[in-house]
Structure formats: C-alpha cells, structure tokens
Design a protein around this motif. Structure first.
Motif, PDB file in Angstrom:
ATOM      1  N   LEU A 104     -45.952  46.083 -41.689  1.00 33.37           N
ATOM      2  CA  LEU A 104     -45.865  47.541 -41.770  1.00 33.37           C
ATOM      3  C   LEU A 104     -46.907  48.095 -42.736  1.00 33.37           C
ATOM      4  O   LEU A 104     -46.982  47.655 -43.883  1.00 33.37           O
ATOM      5  N   MET A 105     -47.689  49.044 -42.234  1.00 32.17           N
ATOM      6  CA  MET A 105     -48.701  49.688 -43.078  1.00 32.17           C
ATOM      7  C   MET A 105     -48.016  50.614 -44.085  1.00 32.17           C
ATOM      8  O   MET A 105     -47.303  51.537 -43.688  1.00 32.17           O
ATOM      9  N   ILE A 106     -48.197  50.351 -45.359  1.00 33.46           N
ATOM     10  CA  ILE A 106     -47.628  51.237 -46.373  1.00 33.46           C
ATOM     11  C   ILE A 106     -48.770  51.750 -47.238  1.00 33.46           C
ATOM     12  O   ILE A 106     -49.513  50.963 -47.831  1.00 33.46           O
ATOM     13  N   LYS A 107     -48.897  53.074 -47.269  1.00 37.78           N
ATOM     14  CA  LYS A 107     -49.982  53.721 -48.019  1.00 37.78           C
ATOM     15  C   LYS A 107     -49.462  55.037 -48.533  1.00 37.78           C
ATOM     16  O   LYS A 107     -48.392  55.486 -48.095  1.00 37.78           O
ATOM     17  N   SER A 108     -50.246  55.694 -49.379  1.00 41.34           N
ATOM     18  CA  SER A 108     -49.826  57.037 -49.781  1.00 41.34           C
ATOM     19  C   SER A 108     -49.912  57.921 -48.532  1.00 41.34           C
ATOM     20  O   SER A 108     -50.736  57.678 -47.635  1.00 41.34           O
ATOM     21  N   LYS A 109     -49.018  58.928 -48.474  1.00 48.23           N
ATOM     22  CA  LYS A 109     -48.960  59.792 -47.286  1.00 48.23           C
ATOM     23  C   LYS A 109     -50.331  60.391 -46.974  1.00 48.23           C
ATOM     24  O   LYS A 109     -50.777  60.430 -45.844  1.00 48.23           O
ATOM     25  N   LYS A 110     -51.003  60.829 -48.045  1.00 51.04           N
ATOM     26  CA  LYS A 110     -52.288  61.504 -47.876  1.00 51.04           C
ATOM     27  C   LYS A 110     -53.306  60.558 -47.211  1.00 51.04           C
ATOM     28  O   LYS A 110     -53.975  60.922 -46.242  1.00 51.04           O
ATOM     29  N   ASP A 111     -53.393  59.346 -47.749  1.00 56.49           N
ATOM     30  CA  ASP A 111     -54.361  58.379 -47.201  1.00 56.49           C
ATOM     31  C   ASP A 111     -54.023  58.011 -45.764  1.00 56.49           C
ATOM     32  O   ASP A 111     -54.907  57.868 -44.913  1.00 56.49           O
ATOM     33  N   LEU A 112     -52.723  57.849 -45.532  1.00 61.20           N
ATOM     34  CA  LEU A 112     -52.301  57.441 -44.194  1.00 61.20           C
ATOM     35  C   LEU A 112     -52.663  58.507 -43.155  1.00 61.20           C
ATOM     36  O   LEU A 112     -53.251  58.202 -42.115  1.00 61.20           O
ATOM     37  N   LEU A 113     -52.348  59.755 -43.481  1.00 63.52           N
ATOM     38  CA  LEU A 113     -52.647  60.843 -42.542  1.00 63.52           C
ATOM     39  C   LEU A 113     -54.140  60.934 -42.265  1.00 63.52           C
ATOM     40  O   LEU A 113     -54.573  61.083 -41.122  1.00 63.52           O
ATOM     41  N   LYS A 114     -54.909  60.809 -43.335  1.00 63.68           N
ATOM     42  CA  LYS A 114     -56.365  60.903 -43.194  1.00 63.68           C
ATOM     43  C   LYS A 114     -56.862  59.797 -42.245  1.00 63.68           C
ATOM     44  O   LYS A 114     -57.637  60.052 -41.330  1.00 63.68           O
ATOM     45  N   GLU A 115     -56.345  58.602 -42.468  1.00 64.44           N
ATOM     46  CA  GLU A 115     -56.816  57.465 -41.672  1.00 64.44           C
ATOM     47  C   GLU A 115     -56.388  57.581 -40.200  1.00 64.44           C
ATOM     48  O   GLU A 115     -57.157  57.279 -39.296  1.00 64.44           O
ATOM     49  N   ILE A 116     -55.145  58.047 -39.989  1.00 63.79           N
ATOM     50  CA  ILE A 116     -54.665  58.191 -38.592  1.00 63.79           C
ATOM     51  C   ILE A 116     -55.536  59.213 -37.860  1.00 63.79           C
ATOM     52  O   ILE A 116     -55.975  58.985 -36.730  1.00 63.79           O
ATOM     53  N   LEU A 117     -55.814  60.329 -38.542  1.00 62.59           N
ATOM     54  CA  LEU A 117     -56.614  61.383 -37.910  1.00 62.59           C
ATOM     55  C   LEU A 117     -58.035  60.912 -37.628  1.00 62.59           C
ATOM     56  O   LEU A 117     -58.563  61.112 -36.531  1.00 62.59           O
ATOM     57  N   GLU A 118     -58.639  60.272 -38.613  1.00 57.91           N
ATOM     58  CA  GLU A 118     -60.027  59.814 -38.437  1.00 57.91           C
ATOM     59  C   GLU A 118     -60.122  58.784 -37.326  1.00 57.91           C
ATOM     60  O   GLU A 118     -60.962  58.881 -36.441  1.00 57.91           O
ATOM     61  N   THR A 119     -59.226  57.791 -37.391  1.00 60.28           N
ATOM     62  CA  THR A 119     -59.281  56.725 -36.382  1.00 60.28           C
ATOM     63  C   THR A 119     -58.985  57.301 -34.997  1.00 60.28           C
ATOM     64  O   THR A 119     -59.586  56.892 -34.000  1.00 60.28           O
ATOM     65  N   GLY A 120     -58.055  58.241 -34.927  1.00 61.18           N
ATOM     66  CA  GLY A 120     -57.670  58.824 -33.630  1.00 61.18           C
ATOM     67  C   GLY A 120     -58.618  59.899 -33.140  1.00 61.18           C
ATOM     68  O   GLY A 120     -58.303  60.618 -32.192  1.00 61.18           O
ATOM     69  N   CYS A 121     -59.791  60.047 -33.774  1.00 65.38           N
ATOM     70  CA  CYS A 121     -60.819  61.012 -33.392  1.00 65.38           C
ATOM     71  C   CYS A 121     -60.253  62.438 -33.410  1.00 65.38           C
ATOM     72  O   CYS A 121     -60.565  63.254 -32.524  1.00 65.38           O
ATOM     73  N   ASN A 122     -59.379  62.716 -34.363  1.00 62.62           N
ATOM     74  CA  ASN A 122     -58.768  64.038 -34.517  1.00 62.62           C
ATOM     75  C   ASN A 122     -58.077  64.541 -33.250  1.00 62.62           C
ATOM     76  O   ASN A 122     -58.002  65.737 -33.015  1.00 62.62           O
ATOM     77  N   SER A 123     -57.587  63.607 -32.441  1.00 58.75           N
ATOM     78  CA  SER A 123     -56.918  64.014 -31.196  1.00 58.75           C
ATOM     79  C   SER A 123     -55.421  63.742 -31.251  1.00 58.75           C
ATOM     80  O   SER A 123     -54.746  63.715 -30.220  1.00 58.75           O
ATOM     81  N   THR A 124     -54.947  63.523 -32.452  1.00 60.54           N
ATOM     82  CA  THR A 124     -53.532  63.229 -32.650  1.00 60.54           C
ATOM     83  C   THR A 124     -52.690  64.477 -32.396  1.00 60.54           C
ATOM     84  O   THR A 124     -53.119  65.575 -32.726  1.00 60.54           O
TER      85      THR A 124
END
Ligand SMILES: Cc1cc2nc3c(=O)[nH]c(=O)nc-3n(C[C@H](O)[C@H](O)[C@H](O)COP(=O)(O)OP(=O)(O)OC[C@H]3O[C@@H](n4cnc5c(N)ncnc54)[C@H](O)[C@@H]3O)c2cc1C
Length: 476
Positions: free
Chosen positions: A46-66
């Motif tokens: 399970l990926m555990i990170k600070s909320k801020k970092d996690l959101l940033k990474e999900i958005l970036e990796t998902g090409c801002n199409s989340t």
C-alpha cells in the motif's frame, strides 16, 4: 431453474467485493465469486504518503485526466481505510511503498481474515460464474443468471447490485493476475449499455515468471536489482538507462519505456533474468521478501537464470461511477478494478487495493442509507437474458499481440476486421472490438496508451462508451 431474491447482490470476492460486504448493514446479502481473484495473488503493498504528495503524483501520472470527485473521495478516505484494516487484526510492516501486511502471502491471509468477519454477518457466499444479465422491458438490469460450480443454474434478482468483478486481465494470453478476473462482467455491462470510460489505458508489467520450474506469477522489488536481462542467445538487449535504473531500483521512474523494451524483445525472442547475487543474499531474500516464498524450493545455483515475459497487469479504465460509487444505472454500484476514472490516463503503483477497499466501503455506506425504504422485489413477466460469454486462446493471443504495450495502426485494423467478420461474437469479443476501435480513433499517445505511429501528448480527452457509442471528451 431456482430463483433467489436478495436485497443486495455482490459480484466479486476480491478486495472491493469483500469490503463492500463487510460494511453493509443488511442481513440479506449474497456474494457470488469464481475461484480466483487478483486480490489473492497481490502482495497488498500500500502506497502511504502525505495527502499533498499523493494527490500531486496521481494527477501528474494520470495526465491530469483524473475524475476530481473520485480523487476527492480517495484522498479523504485512504488513511481511514488503513485504520480499518488494522482494526480487523491485520498486521503491517514497512515496505518500499509504505505498508504491507506482514504475512508470507498477504493476499491469501487477508482474505481469510475478511471471510472470518463475514461469517459473523451471515453473508450468503456462492461459488460460480455470472453468465448473463437479466434485463426488463426498459432495458434495466434487474437480475443475473448464474452457473454454480455444482452445475446448478440459478437466477438471482436484487434491489441493489454491487459490481466488483475486477479488470480485463483474462482477455490476454500474458497476464500477471487471475484468469477469473476476466472482464466478463464488464463485457456484459457494455452490452447492457452502462457508461464505461478509458478502456484503452492498460498497465503492463515486464516481469511475469514464465519459467516452467516456477509458478506463473509476477515478481517485483529487490530481486529485479539482482538480475541481468538477456535474450536466449545470452545477449543484453536493454538500453543503458533502463539497465541502470533496474540495477539501482529506480525503474519505476522509467516504467513505460522499460515495459516497451521488454515487450518488443519478447516479440523476437525469449527473455531471461540472470541472477547476479550471493548465496547469502538469496537465502535472506527467500525468507524476508514478499516474493521470496516463490523460490523457497531453490538454491541460487539451481536457478542461475529465470525466464520472464511482459504481461497485462491492471485495467486503468472501466465503469463510470460517481462520487457515491453509483454507475449509470441508479441501483447498481461498482468498486475496484472494474471501474475507471480515479487514475485518469495512467496510474502509480500501490493504489489499487486502497481504491478497491475505499470504493467497496463507499458502495456499502451509500446502500446502507437506502435499504430500509426498499419494496419487495417483483419479477416482471418479460425478461431478456443478455450476453454470451467466452474467449478462445486464439483471441487471447491476438489481443496480447495487438493491444500489448506497443500498438500500431496496421495490426489494430487487421484485428478489427477479424473480429467484425466473426459470426456469433461473444460479449468479450464485442467489447474487444470496441476497445480496438477506440485505439484506432485516438490521435495521440498519452499516459499508458502508446501507439507507435502517433505523437506523444501531455493532455488529451478521455474516451467514453455511452450506450455503446464512443465519445471523446474532457471531464466526465
Ligand atoms: C500479481 C499482482 C500484484 C499486485 N500488486 C499490487 C500491490 O502490491 N498493491 C496494489 O495496490 N495493487 C496491486 N495489484 C492490483 C490489485 O491486486 C487489483 O487491482 C485488486 O486486487 C483488484 O481488486 P478487485 O476486488 O477490484 O478485483 P479482483 O481481486 O480481481 O476480484 C474480482 C472478483 O470477481 C470475480 N468474478 C469475475 N468475473 C466473474 C463472473 N463472471 N462471475 C462471478 N464472479 C466473477 C472473481 O472471481 C473475483 O472474485 C496487483 C495485481 C496483481 C495481479
């Protein structure tokens, strides 16, 4: 044929289905599952990170199409879900991503813990396969036809349906997951006209063990740093940056390029990982690493080199759900890998189990708000059985060659006409044809979608199947 009426029917006994069942406040729940699930094969890292970092990474990796609503639900609930797991008695240790249940085979152990909890709730567990959806005159899904593993056929009608039947792995010859998470339910939902998105976005993994001495499972983590990768003639084939990234355990940063290099090589020759480690390291790895048990009967020198193959790993797209986990039919909910939207056009590792648990629980919480008001189930006279399931090895081979990590227009076109000309196409074949059509209509490579003949873009529209028609648009 026996007919069962149940307040809530759950299809799928992976992380999503089991967590939905666990959180439902009803004494009339039926869960149907086949034997296998990806949640059992998975190490539950399970990926555990600070909320801020996690959101940033999900958005970036998902090409801002989340889907921003789904991301919001995810980020509000992911810490609580880990607490829920701890409360059920699951023990964790630290991992490279965050946390991992502290068992030799985490997926198996966690399932046992979940099933024990479910016994207390008297959930009716059925083993079998959903074969058809039952549709009323308004084209609404009102029930399912099931073939139980004891050969009995039954029909089940429900007030609420939870779809938790996993991803599309079973469409492909090479897959890291269970053949039972086979896209059958997604294919039936497509025929029924439920809204679906982003099916062309698929995650692949280079490291499926295909060595006959070993089980056919995925390996990841530290072992990858201890191998040199070569073709069957013993020649190295990786570019220097990928070989270095693997050696230094930084390959997650170059995952798409790495997967492409392995895939293209696999079309030309067999691939081997030659073990470069001490006997001492290997013995420690066997005891301590979450993949160590796979090699328990081997000494390092017995193995020397291990045959590997790239494989399909995760469906990024799937059923469209809203923030309440509701599909485009109001009384049908969905959770886990069968859904799309949270990851946009690509995903980071270590979120899939969390996603399945969070939205599994969400479906339960939403249904809990409504169940007291439900009327008795009345079965209409006119019902249609929708769908015909089946996928031959020939199609699975072709799907791998055409829809694998590197796609091209010519092969996609050939496969499209092959499927178009097929008589009596099955539900999965019809969905496959649609996915190929989407791949042909895309005019850019983006995220986890790569077509050799298209230029790469940083942002692009998502694809939607609405009443079986393809629509490209931004947002929902
Ligand atoms: C090898 C491997 C390693 C992974 N590692 C990680 C990791 O470390 N961390 C992480 O977060 N994610 C990981 N993942 C991804 C993660 O395991 C899955 O995304 C997740 O388990 C999906 O859960 P689910 O409940 O949605 O579906 P599944 O666990 O796939 O369950 C689907 C269920 O539906 C049932 N079903 C399907 N069709 C039918 C039908 N027609 N009739 C009846 N039942 C049906 C199946 O039998 C099964 O019970 C990994 C995946 C694999 C394959």
């Amino acid at each position: 044929m026996e007919i069962i009426k149940t307040q809530i029917l759950i299809i799928g006994g992976g992380a999503a289905g089991l967590n939905a069942a666990l959180n439902l406040k009803s004494n009339d729940i039926t869960l149907i599952e086949k034997n296998g699930s990806n949640s059992v094969l998975c190490p539950w890292n399970l990926m555990i990170k600070s909320k801020k970092d996690l959101l940033k990474e999900i958005l970036e990796t998902g090409c801002n199409s989340t889907d921003s609503e789904l991301l919001d639900i995810f980020s509000k609930n992911y810490e609580n879900i880990v607490e829920d797991l701890k409360k059920t008695g699951i023990k964790f240790r630290k991992s490279n991503l965050g946390l991992i249940p502290n068992y030799t085979q985490p997926g198996k152990e966690v399932r046992k813990i979940f099933l024990n909890k479910l016994k207390e709730k008297q959930v009716k567990l059925l083993k079998g396969s959903v074969e058809k959806l039952l549709i009323d005159k308004n084209k609404k899904i009102i029930g399912v036809k099931i073939s139980l593993f004891n050969s009995k056929k039954i029909k089940i009608f429900f007030n609420y349906l939870v779809l938790a039947a996993g991803g599309l792995g079973g469409f492909f010859k090479f897959r890291t997951g269970s053949g039972d998470s086979d896209g059958s339910i997604l294919a039936l939902c497509y025929e029924a006209g439920l809204k679906i998105r982003d099916l062309e976005f698929m995650m692949f993994h280079p490291f499926l063990l295909v060595d006959k001495r070993l089980p056919r499972v995925l390996v990841s983590g530290d072992l990858l740093t201890k191998m040199e990768y070569e073709n069957e003639k013993g020649e190295k084939f990786l570019s220097n940056d990928i070989a270095d990234a693997l050696k230094t355990n930084k390959h997650h940063r170059v995952f798409p390029k790495m997967t492409k290099e392995f895939y293209l090589q696999s079309l030309k020759s067999r691939i081997f990982g030659r073990l470069i480690c001490s006997n001492k390291w290997f013995e420690k790895f066997k005891k301590e690493n979450e993949f160590g048990f796979i090699f328990k009967n081997f000494k390092k020198n017995d193995l020397k080199k291990i045959e590997l193959h790239p494989a399909f790993h995760f469906s990024i797209g799937g059923l469209v759900i809203n923030k309440n986990s509701q599909t485009s039919q109001k009384n049908i909910y969905a959770a886990g890998e069968i859904t799309g939207g949270l990851h946009g056009h690509n995903r980071i590792g270590g979120l899939a189990i969390l996603e399945a648990l969070i939205f599994g629980k969400k479906t339960a919480m939403e249904i809990n708000k409504k169940i007291m008001k439900e009327k008795e189930i009345i079965i209409p006279e006119k019902i249609e059985g929708l769908g015909m399931l089946g996928l031959s090895d020939e199609i699975k081979n072709k799907a791998w060659e055409v829809l694998g990590p590197v796609k091209n227009k010519e092969d996609l076109n050939k496969m499209k006409s092959f499927l178009k000309n097929k008589k009596n196409a099955t539900s999965q074949e019809k969905l496959l044809e649609k996915i190929i059509e989407i791949c042909l209509l895309r005019n850019e490579s983006i995220g986890a979608f790569y077509r050799q003949d298209l230029r790469k873009k940083e942002t692009a529209r998502s694809s939607f199947l609405i009443d079986k028609k393809i629509i490209f648009k931004y947002g929902k």
